[in-house]
Each structure stands twice: as structure tokens, then as C-alpha cells.
Design an enzyme around this catalytic site. Sequence first.
Site, short mmCIF file in Angstrom:
data_model
loop_
_atom_site.label_atom_id
_atom_site.label_comp_id
_atom_site.label_asym_id
_atom_site.label_seq_id
_atom_site.Cartn_x
_atom_site.Cartn_y
_atom_site.Cartn_z
N VAL A 1 3.61 2.40 6.62
CA VAL A 1 2.81 2.27 7.83
C VAL A 1 2.24 0.86 7.98
O VAL A 1 2.16 0.31 9.08
CB VAL A 1 1.67 3.31 7.83
CG1 VAL A 1 0.81 3.19 9.08
CG2 VAL A 1 2.24 4.73 7.73
N GLU A 2 1.85 0.27 6.86
CA GLU A 2 1.23 -1.06 6.90
C GLU A 2 2.23 -2.15 7.28
O GLU A 2 1.93 -3.03 8.09
CB GLU A 2 0.61 -1.39 5.54
CG GLU A 2 -0.70 -0.67 5.25
CD GLU A 2 -1.86 -1.22 6.06
OE1 GLU A 2 -1.72 -2.32 6.64
OE2 GLU A 2 -2.90 -0.56 6.12
#
Length: 491
Positions: free
Chosen positions: A112-113
Amino acid sequence: MISSHTKKQIYAGIIASSTCLLITCVLTLTSPTNIKAGVLTSPSIWPAMCRHFSLSVDASLEQETQRQIRWHRRHPGAMKDMTENAQLYLAYVFQQTREKSLPAEIALVPFVESNYDPFARSAKGAAGLWQIMPDMASAHGLEINDLKDDRRNVIKATHTALNHLLYLKRRLHGRWDYAIAAYNAGEGRVRQAIRASNKSGGKVPWTKFLPAETRRYLPKIFALKAIIQHPKRYAINLPNIDVDTYFSNSPIHRTYAFSQISDICKIDSDLLHKLNAEWRGHIFTEDNKTIILPISQSFSCKKKLSRIPMFSNRWARHKTKSTDTIKSLGTLYNTNPSTIAGINSLGNTKLCHRRVLMIPKNSQGIPPLSKDASLAAAIAATDLLGPTKISHIVQKKDTVHTISKQHDVKVGHIAYWNRLRYPYTLTTGRTLVIWKNVKANVRYTKYVVQPGDTLSQIAKQHKTSVNRIMQVSNLKDPRKIRPYQVITIPK
């Protein structure tokens, strides 16, 4: 007494473990430990991760989690794209979560990052797999300079991120969902959300008080978890990734050029850069003490490197003397002085005494960092985004409080950035790190490319043209932009 939330997590863990046993049986027949072409391959990482999933989805996030799952079902190829970078790093990150007894969901955070891209940067100044901000890097002793950015080193960044997550969990009532949300939004924002929920008597969930980005952050992680647990249910193929760590950290005792190691050890130069992503240029120095190599080639490579002389047919390892200049070294090795300066990241013609330089012999130009132009640009990226670093030298009458007023920053932040312990005693002459937000250039803005973006979409969104973006961002092909690449947008 066990709280209702804790009970939910225990039940969720039991159900997840049972589900994963079934998945493990199915996946074992298809992907892990197969004999292909007479070679025994490693087991797949997905069943191993599934066995250690233990977090439950907050009821207030269930709807958004389902929306994220539906997005993946409409884009079944997204998982393949997301796991392309993860092939190198996921097993290591998962292994580290196991060593620290953390839930396996933590290993999904870099998806996600950063899309598991060590070169990913954000417009706010975060970098690396874990998108670590410069101030957090300072607090954990990570170096950021013209030669390297430790936030891009998978081992150092993972160690930092996992320790920070553990710190957040301790600070936020021992709950992982609070800690993961705080990793995205900050501890203060999550505390505010918890307090606001408590004021409502629990009638309004804490997640409703989070920023919009953070309200999607946890659901993205839980959506990935659901797909990994039930790939057939969602008609999504999971690319095989070995459960065994791909690389090892090996000691080095000299300065080397990446292309030199590539030639000697027969390891692809791009792969070496991806494994040692912290280095911005052609060389890495012996000061680093270690190099990351593919584990299958680590032993043979170390052996080959130990045998090479200081001088070879193509490279010279030169320790500078007080009389040396770049021009004189260019004459000595029949190499263009600008090539020596470029490869060794020398900003001017002055040489530090006894500095080790790597010099390509008989070379008149700087070779590209990579044949892939976007990767070369990512490796060399030095235009640090986000807050500006200020070095403050402590004067005789300075205190943390006077310094905080001088630079308009909080005392707690100065203590965090410089790892000061209360009562914050300062030594005259000590250099303190201060991070300040400076207004961006009004003529341009930075944009971080998102998965699925095209240059025409970005141009339309910012009311400009593709040609203008290509010109100011030095892009040669509008089709060759990659997720999490930082481009310049003219205003």
C-alpha cells in the site's frame, strides 16, 4: 477480563488459521515445493503468510474493504503488477515479522505504501518501501545525503519501520489497527480520532474521524489479505513468490563500482541496484561495510571479489594524495575528468585527502546507471522532496526550548529527530538536525504517479499538456512512466 475487541481478534485468528490450513493444502498441489526440470523449488510464501494472519476487520471498515476487493476483481492483473517488485523483498519482510512475532498483515503494508518499490518517493518527502519521512529517518539513525539514502535500503528501512510500528502499538492501547492507521496518519491524528469516538459514547466509530486517505489505508491491507486467503473465490491468480529470502547481506572491505561487481560476479547490474537501492550513483563505499547479493550467488561472488587486485584492466582503486586533482587523475588513467567526477559523485574539483575513488580506465564518458531510463532516473534522484534539513550548531546559551522558538518547531520534535533524552542536556558544538517545511516553488509542483495513471490523464487533471510535463520532467517517452515515479508538473 478479556475485552470484546481482544476476543474478536482471538476468534478471527482461529478462523484465519483454519481457513489457511485448507488453502495450504490446495496451494501445495499447485505451487510450492514442486520439482520443475529436475530442480526442487521453494514453497510459496502465500500459505505461510496466511497461517500468520491474525487481525480482524473493524466493522466500520468492512464496506470500504469490500469496495477495494471489488476494485481488484475488476483489475485482476493488478496483483501481478503489485507483486513484481515484491519478488525480491516480500520474503525478507515477512521473515522479519515472524522474528518479531508480528501479525503477517504488517508485511502487506509496503504494498500500500510503495508497491514494494525501494525507489518510490512521495511529494511530501517519504521514500523507500516503507515510505519513511526524513524526520523519522533522523530519529532512527538512517543517513540521507548526496551519495545514499538509507530509507531505500530494504534491511535498514524494514528494521526502522517495524520498530516504529511496535512503538506506535505500545503508545496506542496495544492495538495493531490503531498502530497501522498511525503509521499512515500519525500518532496524533489517531489519538484525536479515538478521543472523538469516546466523546460520542462509542456511537461513532473511531475510523470515521480519520482523514479520508487513512480510512482507505486499512481496507486496502485487509482487501489484499482476503485475496491472498481466497484467490479462487475472487478469480485472481497469485504470482508465485518463494517463501525463502532472496538475498543475503554480505561483508565488504573495499569500495566497488556496481558495473565492476556485475562483470566479476555475473550478476545483472540493474538487480544489484535494486538490492542496494540506497546508493544514488555508480559506486558504493567500504564505509557501508556490507553489500546485498542474491543468496544463490553470494558465496561465489564474495570469493571472486576477494581475489581481484586493486587494479584491473578496466578499473583502478585510487586513494587520493594531497597533490592529486581530478585533472591529474584523468591524465594518469587516460579518463575524462568529468567521468571521474560523475562516477564518484564529486561536486567540485577539490579532492579530500585519502579518499578512495573508483576510476574506469581509458574512459571518455559516464556510462548510464541503467539501460532502463526510468530506473536510472530513480537511482540517481537527488531532488529531495518534503521538509528541508537544517543543521543547528549548539551555542553556549542554547537550550532545546530556545532552539525550538528560533526555528519554530516543537521541543518534542527536536528531541525525537536527535534522539535526546529528558531533561535534554545539550553540549556546546553539537550539531542538531532540524526539519522544516518550506514553501514549494510556485512555478512547479511535484506529482507522484499512481498505479493506472497515464500522462494524458495527469495532464488533464492538472490542466496542462503532455508535452509541457515531458519537457520539465525530462521524459523521453510518454508511455514509460511507472507507479510512484515523481514527475514535475508546470503550474
